[in-house]
Design a protein around this motif. Structure first.
Motif, PDB file in Angstrom:
ATOM      1  N   ALA A  18       2.186   1.800  -3.435  1.00 38.10           N
ATOM      2  CA  ALA A  18       1.189   2.384  -4.341  1.00 38.10           C
ATOM      3  C   ALA A  18       1.042   3.877  -4.085  1.00 38.10           C
ATOM      4  CB  ALA A  18      -0.151   1.676  -4.167  1.00 38.10           C
ATOM      5  N   ALA A  19       1.335   4.287  -2.834  1.00 35.29           N
ATOM      6  CA  ALA A  19       1.236   5.708  -2.505  1.00 35.29           C
ATOM      7  C   ALA A  19       2.518   6.455  -2.882  1.00 35.29           C
ATOM      8  CB  ALA A  19       0.937   5.867  -1.015  1.00 35.29           C
ATOM      9  N   GLY A  20       3.454   5.744  -3.518  1.00 38.01           N
ATOM     10  CA  GLY A  20       4.647   6.404  -4.034  1.00 38.01           C
ATOM     11  C   GLY A  20       5.790   6.548  -3.038  1.00 38.01           C
ATOM     12  N   ASP A  61      -3.291  -5.318  -5.846  1.00 38.65           N
ATOM     13  CA  ASP A  61      -4.269  -5.188  -4.777  1.00 38.65           C
ATOM     14  C   ASP A  61      -3.705  -5.806  -3.506  1.00 38.65           C
ATOM     15  OD1 ASP A  61      -6.318  -5.308  -2.999  1.00 38.65           O
ATOM     16  OD2 ASP A  61      -7.814  -5.946  -4.445  1.00 38.65           O
ATOM     17  N   THR A  90      -0.230   0.484  -8.333  1.00 36.96           N
ATOM     18  CA  THR A  90      -1.678   0.564  -8.118  1.00 36.96           C
ATOM     19  C   THR A  90      -2.396  -0.672  -8.612  1.00 36.96           C
ATOM     20  OG1 THR A  90      -1.759   1.743 -10.180  1.00 36.96           O
ATOM     21  CG2 THR A  90      -2.018   3.021  -8.161  1.00 36.96           C
ATOM     22  N   GLU A 137       0.822  -1.207   0.000  1.00 41.79           N
ATOM     23  CA  GLU A 137       0.000   0.000   0.000  1.00 41.79           C
ATOM     24  C   GLU A 137       0.860   1.262   0.000  1.00 41.79           C
ATOM     25  OE1 GLU A 137      -3.329   1.931   2.852  1.00 41.79           O
ATOM     26  OE2 GLU A 137      -3.439  -0.252   2.574  1.00 41.79           O
ATOM     27  N   SER A 194      -4.670  -5.894  -0.521  1.00 40.02           N
ATOM     28  CA  SER A 194      -5.522  -6.561   0.446  1.00 40.02           C
ATOM     29  C   SER A 194      -5.744  -8.018   0.063  1.00 40.02           C
ATOM     30  CB  SER A 194      -6.863  -5.836   0.552  1.00 40.02           C
ATOM     31  OG  SER A 194      -7.547  -5.917  -0.677  1.00 40.02           O
TER      32      SER A 194
END
Ligand SMILES: [Zn+2]
Lengths: 246, 193
Positions: free
Chosen positions: B19-21, B70, B67, B16, B72
């Motif tokens: 994905a937020a960089g 996934d 991104t 996660e 989760s």
């Protein structure tokens, strides 16, 4: 079926990547119609995925890490940040700012938002919290895009929350992709360079809702192609069968 | 970085952050899995330069496309190692030699990705040891067929020609080998069913 044990062995060989293209095609067709073999694949896939763990552990050279970090830092300057990162940072920024009230289609928007919340990960709670505090007005536009060619009959409804820098895209009547392929969504903004917005498989009823980042000022073209799975590609390899500008 | 290799973060959390960089997340991911990824590439390519190129390619792919992953639902490690193996085979054999069964990223089972960090580390090293044991305990002809296909990137007809046996025998050995590894891992709780 008397030849089924042989077929099972062929399916397993296909699973480890040993099938030639002609045989791989036969296996895909067989798997589509054979529940037993799909169960076999589900069971043994876990083992195939674990095989890389069997290797003897070696160390790469000391400078590989700095090469990768340098390349990553350089690429983050030339590539658009990943949509979810942009969405998150924008949403956080908005949390501090005041919500801008300008709603035109509140019911549509909330219905689509509700669909989107299924399976959208950790920031659902955050969004739900935002939604709970949405005043009665918010600017929203809805656009419907229709597919052509291999996606004739497919549709996408785009709910554009332009002020938030995001749009919710709901696909309907999408055929499932052939084995090894995924749908990849592309966003084309001012730079004219398609930026991947992620890959997905439609749900069993042919629907999928995605959240994508859109430019708050420029028009954004949304396009859908079919690409090699599981990761998709960095640039589309085919003309989109479904596209439109919002 | 502290001396604690896991940094108190689970794989799904790391995915996660990626994905937020977060480049720190990428660095942590490197510390966690680069040696394993490099080992897989070396197993296929036997060339340190090419193996490092593949590792770099896959880490950057994950960085740019985070991104699409996934967190989760997926195991970051599985995704990474499968991608390294596939890219290595592509380098070795050229594209289009044969076709792979590939899943959507989101279909990777969360089984080995979750949990608190000390347990995750222990569980993963136990799993690695179990897989090694399982593969090395296979009869030589089954292990050979499996390794030629999975790490060598050879097709079933090529393997059959190599060992002068019918294609059906090659397929049978691959199947038996995988079934044995499955029951070994299942008996130790690392795979389902
Ligand atoms: Zn079957």
């Amino acid at each position: 079926m008397s030849d089924h044990p042989d077929l099972e062995n062929s399916v397993v060989a296909y699973l480890v990547g040993a099938a030639e293209p002609d045989e791989a095609e036969l296996m895909r067709v067989h798997l589509a119609g054979c529940e037993d073999c799909r169960r076999l694949v589900a069971r043994l896939q876990q083992v195939v995925d674990a095989l890389p763990l069997a290797v003897e552990e070696l160390e790469p050279s000391k400078d590989l890490k700095s090469r990768i970090m340098t390349a990553a830092t350089a690429s983050s300057q030339t590539h658009a940040p990943a949509p979810s990162a942009r969405i998150r940072s924008r949403l956080r920024a908005r949390a501090r700012a005041r919500w801008r009230p300008l709603i035109r289609y509140p019911h549509t928007a909330l219905a689509v938002l509700a669909i989107a919340f299924v399976g959208l990960g950790a920031w659902n709670l955050y969004l739900n919290d935002r939604l709970a505090r949405v005043p009665t007005q918010q600017r929203v536009t809805t656009t419907t895009l229709s597919g052509q060619g291999q996606l004739a009959g497919s549709q996408a409804t785009v709910v554009d929350l332009r002020d938030q820098g995001v749009a919710f895209v709901t696909f309907r009547h999408l055929p499932s992709t052939e084995a090894g392929k995924v749908y990849e969504i592309w966003l084309i903004g001012r730079s004219k360079i398609p930026v991947s917005g992620g890959v997905f498989q439609p749900d069993s009823d042919g629907t999928k809702t995605l959240v994508v980042a859109v430019d708050t000022k420029e028009r954004t073209t949304i396009a859908l192609t079919v690409e090699a799975g599981p990761q998709g590609t960095t640039a589309p390899t085919q003309a989109p069968s479904l596209a439109g500008t919002i | 970085m502290s001396g604690e290799p896991w940094g108190g973060v689970t794989d799904p959390e790391l995915a996660e952050q990626l994905a937020a960089g977060s480049s720190q997340a990428l660095e942590q991911l490197y510390d966690r899995y680069a040696a394993l990824a490099y080992s897989v590439a070396m197993r296929v390519l036997s060339d340190p330069g090419k193996a490092e190129d593949v590792v770099q390619e896959v880490f950057l792919k994950l960085w740019k496309g985070a991104t699409a992953f996934d967190a989760s639902r997926g195991s970051l490690r599985t995704w990474l190692l499968v991608a390294v193996r596939n890219r290595s085979i592509d380098h070795l054999r050229g594209r289009g030699g044969h076709e792979r069964f590939e899943k959507d990223i989101s279909q990777y089972a969360a089984a080995s990705g979750a949990g608190s960090d000390p347990w995750q580390e222990v569980a993963q090293s136990m799993e690695r040891e179990a897989v090694r044991q399982a593969v090395s305990s296979l009869p030589a002809e089954q292990r050979q067929a499996l390794e030629l296909a999975y790490f060598g990137g050879y097709t079933q007809r090529e393997i059959a020609a190599m060992i002068s046996l019918p294609v059906s025998t090659v397929k049978g050995r691959v199947r038996l080998g995988l079934e044995k590894v499955h029951s070994y891992l299942q008996g130790r709780g690392f795979v389902d069913e």
